[in-house]
Design a protein around this motif. Structure first.
Motif, PDB file in Angstrom:
ATOM      1  N   GLU A  66     -55.348 -65.790 -23.026  1.00 49.90           N
ATOM      2  CA  GLU A  66     -56.518 -65.983 -22.160  1.00 49.90           C
ATOM      3  C   GLU A  66     -57.846 -65.799 -22.883  1.00 49.90           C
ATOM      4  OE1 GLU A  66     -55.982 -63.182 -19.039  1.00 49.90           O
ATOM      5  OE2 GLU A  66     -54.145 -64.175 -18.360  1.00 49.90           O
ATOM      6  N   ARG A  67     -57.808 -65.239 -24.101  1.00 52.53           N
ATOM      7  CA  ARG A  67     -59.070 -64.904 -24.778  1.00 52.53           C
ATOM      8  C   ARG A  67     -59.170 -65.660 -26.100  1.00 52.53           C
ATOM      9  NH1 ARG A  67     -60.870 -59.167 -23.812  1.00 52.53           N
ATOM     10  NH2 ARG A  67     -62.027 -59.500 -25.738  1.00 52.53           N
ATOM     11  N   ASP A  68     -60.277 -66.393 -26.298  1.00 53.25           N
ATOM     12  CA  ASP A  68     -60.393 -67.090 -27.584  1.00 53.25           C
ATOM     13  C   ASP A  68     -61.104 -66.223 -28.618  1.00 53.25           C
ATOM     14  OD1 ASP A  68     -62.878 -67.237 -26.562  1.00 53.25           O
ATOM     15  OD2 ASP A  68     -62.988 -69.432 -26.474  1.00 53.25           O
ATOM     16  N   ASP A  69     -61.439 -64.991 -28.253  1.00 55.77           N
ATOM     17  CA  ASP A  69     -62.067 -64.091 -29.235  1.00 55.77           C
ATOM     18  C   ASP A  69     -61.097 -63.007 -29.724  1.00 55.77           C
ATOM     19  OD1 ASP A  69     -61.943 -62.773 -26.827  1.00 55.77           O
ATOM     20  OD2 ASP A  69     -63.845 -61.709 -27.094  1.00 55.77           O
ATOM     21  N   VAL A  70     -59.805 -63.207 -29.481  1.00 58.47           N
ATOM     22  CA  VAL A  70     -58.806 -62.262 -29.994  1.00 58.47           C
ATOM     23  C   VAL A  70     -57.845 -63.023 -30.903  1.00 58.47           C
ATOM     24  CG1 VAL A  70     -57.025 -60.566 -29.427  1.00 58.47           C
ATOM     25  CG2 VAL A  70     -58.979 -60.882 -27.881  1.00 58.47           C
ATOM     26  N   HIS A  71     -57.716 -62.538 -32.136  1.00 62.97           N
ATOM     27  CA  HIS A  71     -56.980 -63.257 -33.170  1.00 62.97           C
ATOM     28  C   HIS A  71     -55.817 -62.390 -33.652  1.00 62.97           C
ATOM     29  CE1 HIS A  71     -56.384 -65.806 -36.620  1.00 62.97           C
ATOM     30  NE2 HIS A  71     -56.615 -64.820 -37.450  1.00 62.97           N
ATOM     31  N   LEU A  72     -54.652 -63.008 -33.824  1.00 64.69           N
ATOM     32  CA  LEU A  72     -53.464 -62.245 -34.225  1.00 64.69           C
ATOM     33  C   LEU A  72     -53.133 -62.423 -35.702  1.00 64.69           C
ATOM     34  CD1 LEU A  72     -50.777 -62.855 -31.454  1.00 64.69           C
ATOM     35  CD2 LEU A  72     -51.803 -60.657 -32.089  1.00 64.69           C
ATOM     36  N   THR A  73     -52.838 -61.309 -36.367  1.00 64.62           N
ATOM     37  CA  THR A  73     -52.343 -61.365 -37.749  1.00 64.62           C
ATOM     38  C   THR A  73     -51.065 -60.530 -37.835  1.00 64.62           C
ATOM     39  OG1 THR A  73     -53.497 -59.376 -38.547  1.00 64.62           O
ATOM     40  CG2 THR A  73     -54.734 -61.448 -38.598  1.00 64.62           C
ATOM     41  N   PHE A  74     -50.223 -60.861 -38.797  1.00 71.25           N
ATOM     42  CA  PHE A  74     -48.931 -60.182 -38.963  1.00 71.25           C
ATOM     43  C   PHE A  74     -48.793 -59.748 -40.414  1.00 71.25           C
ATOM     44  CE2 PHE A  74     -48.613 -62.876 -35.333  1.00 71.25           C
ATOM     45  CZ  PHE A  74     -47.734 -62.259 -34.449  1.00 71.25           C
ATOM     46  N   ASP A  75     -48.518 -58.474 -40.639  1.00 66.47           N
ATOM     47  CA  ASP A  75     -48.370 -57.953 -41.998  1.00 66.47           C
ATOM     48  C   ASP A  75     -46.905 -57.708 -42.350  1.00 66.47           C
ATOM     49  OD1 ASP A  75     -51.066 -57.947 -42.418  1.00 66.47           O
ATOM     50  OD2 ASP A  75     -51.249 -55.794 -42.710  1.00 66.47           O
ATOM     51  N   ASP A  76     -46.617 -57.672 -43.630  1.00 64.65           N
ATOM     52  CA  ASP A  76     -45.360 -57.187 -44.207  1.00 64.65           C
ATOM     53  C   ASP A  76     -44.220 -58.215 -44.232  1.00 64.65           C
ATOM     54  OD1 ASP A  76     -46.702 -54.812 -44.488  1.00 64.65           O
ATOM     55  OD2 ASP A  76     -45.739 -53.830 -42.786  1.00 64.65           O
ATOM     56  N   GLY A  77     -44.326 -59.311 -43.480  1.00 64.12           N
ATOM     57  CA  GLY A  77     -43.274 -60.328 -43.524  1.00 64.12           C
ATOM     58  C   GLY A  77     -41.941 -59.858 -42.980  1.00 64.12           C
ATOM     59  N   ASN A  78     -41.971 -59.076 -41.905  1.00 66.89           N
ATOM     60  CA  ASN A  78     -40.705 -58.677 -41.280  1.00 66.89           C
ATOM     61  C   ASN A  78     -40.011 -59.871 -40.630  1.00 66.89           C
ATOM     62  OD1 ASN A  78     -40.515 -55.747 -41.682  1.00 66.89           O
ATOM     63  ND2 ASN A  78     -42.475 -55.750 -40.589  1.00 66.89           N
ATOM     64  N   ALA A  79     -38.675 -59.788 -40.533  1.00 64.35           N
ATOM     65  CA  ALA A  79     -37.905 -60.892 -39.954  1.00 64.35           C
ATOM     66  C   ALA A  79     -38.364 -61.210 -38.529  1.00 64.35           C
ATOM     67  CB  ALA A  79     -36.418 -60.537 -39.964  1.00 64.35           C
ATOM     68  N   SER A  80     -38.901 -60.201 -37.837  1.00 62.22           N
ATOM     69  CA  SER A  80     -39.371 -60.430 -36.460  1.00 62.22           C
ATOM     70  C   SER A  80     -40.528 -61.437 -36.395  1.00 62.22           C
ATOM     71  CB  SER A  80     -39.768 -59.105 -35.804  1.00 62.22           C
ATOM     72  OG  SER A  80     -40.769 -58.430 -36.544  1.00 62.22           O
ATOM     73  N   ASP A  81     -41.213 -61.683 -37.510  1.00 67.30           N
ATOM     74  CA  ASP A  81     -42.278 -62.702 -37.529  1.00 67.30           C
ATOM     75  C   ASP A  81     -41.728 -64.054 -37.066  1.00 67.30           C
ATOM     76  OD1 ASP A  81     -43.903 -60.797 -38.634  1.00 67.30           O
ATOM     77  OD2 ASP A  81     -44.201 -61.836 -40.550  1.00 67.30           O
ATOM     78  N   VAL A  82     -40.557 -64.380 -37.614  1.00 60.77           N
ATOM     79  CA  VAL A  82     -39.970 -65.697 -37.325  1.00 60.77           C
ATOM     80  C   VAL A  82     -39.054 -65.628 -36.101  1.00 60.77           C
ATOM     81  CG1 VAL A  82     -38.455 -67.522 -38.226  1.00 60.77           C
ATOM     82  CG2 VAL A  82     -40.141 -66.448 -39.716  1.00 60.77           C
ATOM     83  N   GLU A  83     -38.283 -64.546 -36.009  1.00 62.25           N
ATOM     84  CA  GLU A  83     -37.278 -64.466 -34.945  1.00 62.25           C
ATOM     85  C   GLU A  83     -37.896 -64.184 -33.578  1.00 62.25           C
ATOM     86  OE1 GLU A  83     -34.606 -61.539 -36.450  1.00 62.25           O
ATOM     87  OE2 GLU A  83     -33.992 -62.831 -38.112  1.00 62.25           O
ATOM     88  N   ILE A  84     -38.933 -63.352 -33.541  1.00 59.03           N
ATOM     89  CA  ILE A  84     -39.507 -62.960 -32.241  1.00 59.03           C
ATOM     90  C   ILE A  84     -40.893 -63.558 -32.021  1.00 59.03           C
ATOM     91  CG2 ILE A  84     -40.237 -60.977 -30.835  1.00 59.03           C
ATOM     92  CD1 ILE A  84     -38.028 -59.350 -32.287  1.00 59.03           C
TER      93      ILE A  84
END
Ligand SMILES: [Zn+2]
Length: 222
Positions: A43-61
């Motif tokens: 709902e918000r275009d001023d909130v941005h997501l980043t993901f650190d460490d390359g855990n398998a959950s990046d792709v799986e979840i």
């Protein structure tokens, strides 16, 4: 002045598929908590997501849930962990890139970049993005700092390595056009109250003053 935004840093989601480093569980969230955050990000275009460490959950979840909501995010894997148990493998990395996600570098092996000798600096800041770039088929020129740790020397080295954007874990509001981007890490005990408090910081001065005044009045009334 550039627009302000909130960068959130996600580490792992769901049940970890590897032994966690000490303290890592503090930044691990459940699927339900992650979906709570996604509902707001949608709902918000001023909130941005980043993901650190390359855990398998990046792709799986994370990936299927981002795609379902038509969201784009940035991923910062550790090059030295690609393909290891519990981490994203090279197919996963390509999948992220194909889905339109940006791949950046979190370095090679989760080292504190303030304490690198020349050889490790080369591996962390130059070899890691190059290897990640070859694996995902895109140019990797953005970085997120392991442990959010940096000093002037780290930033100078990153500039020399050609970094176009660097994410810290300093907390607070960031500004869209800046090279150095503050982020807020998702905590393991994240709940609706945390989301409301954290994401209201760009909701305008008036509201913040109002909240502080309300708290003050409440306190004075005791
Ligand atoms: Zn990390």
């Amino acid at each position: 002045m550039s627009a302000s935004l909130i960068n959130l840093a996600v580490h792992g989601i769901g049940r970890p598929a590897r032994a966690l480093d000490p303290g890592e569980e503090e930044r691990w969230v459940s699927v339900e908590q992650f979906e709570q955050v996604l509902d707001i990000v949608t709902e918000r275009d001023d909130v941005h997501l980043t993901f650190d460490d390359g855990n398998a959950s990046d792709v799986e979840i994370a990936l299927p849930r981002l795609v379902e909501r038509e969201l784009i995010a940035e991923f910062f894997p550790l090059a030295g962990r690609i393909g290891q148990r519990g981490s994203v493998d090279s197919d996963g990395l390509r999948e992220l890139a194909r889905a339109g996600m940006t791949i950046g570098s979190h370095g090679w092996d989760q080292r504190d970049w303030r304490r690198l000798d020349g050889r490790h600096a080369h591996q962390e800041l130059e070899v890691a993005p190059q290897v990640l770039g070859e694996l995902c088929g895109e140019l990797v020129e953005r970085f997120s700092l392991p442990f959010g740790a940096y000093d002037r020397r780290v930033l100078d080295r990153l500039k020399r390595a050609g970094a176009t954007r660097v994410y810290t874990s300093d907390g607070g509001v960031a500004h869209e056009e800046r090279w150095l981007q503050a982020r807020i890490e998702l905590p393991h005990d994240l709940d609706q109250c945390w989301i409301d408090d954290t994401l209201s910081i760009t909701a305008g001065l008036y509201r913040r003053v109002g909240r502080a005044a309300a708290r003050f009045v409440g306190f004075a009334g005791i």
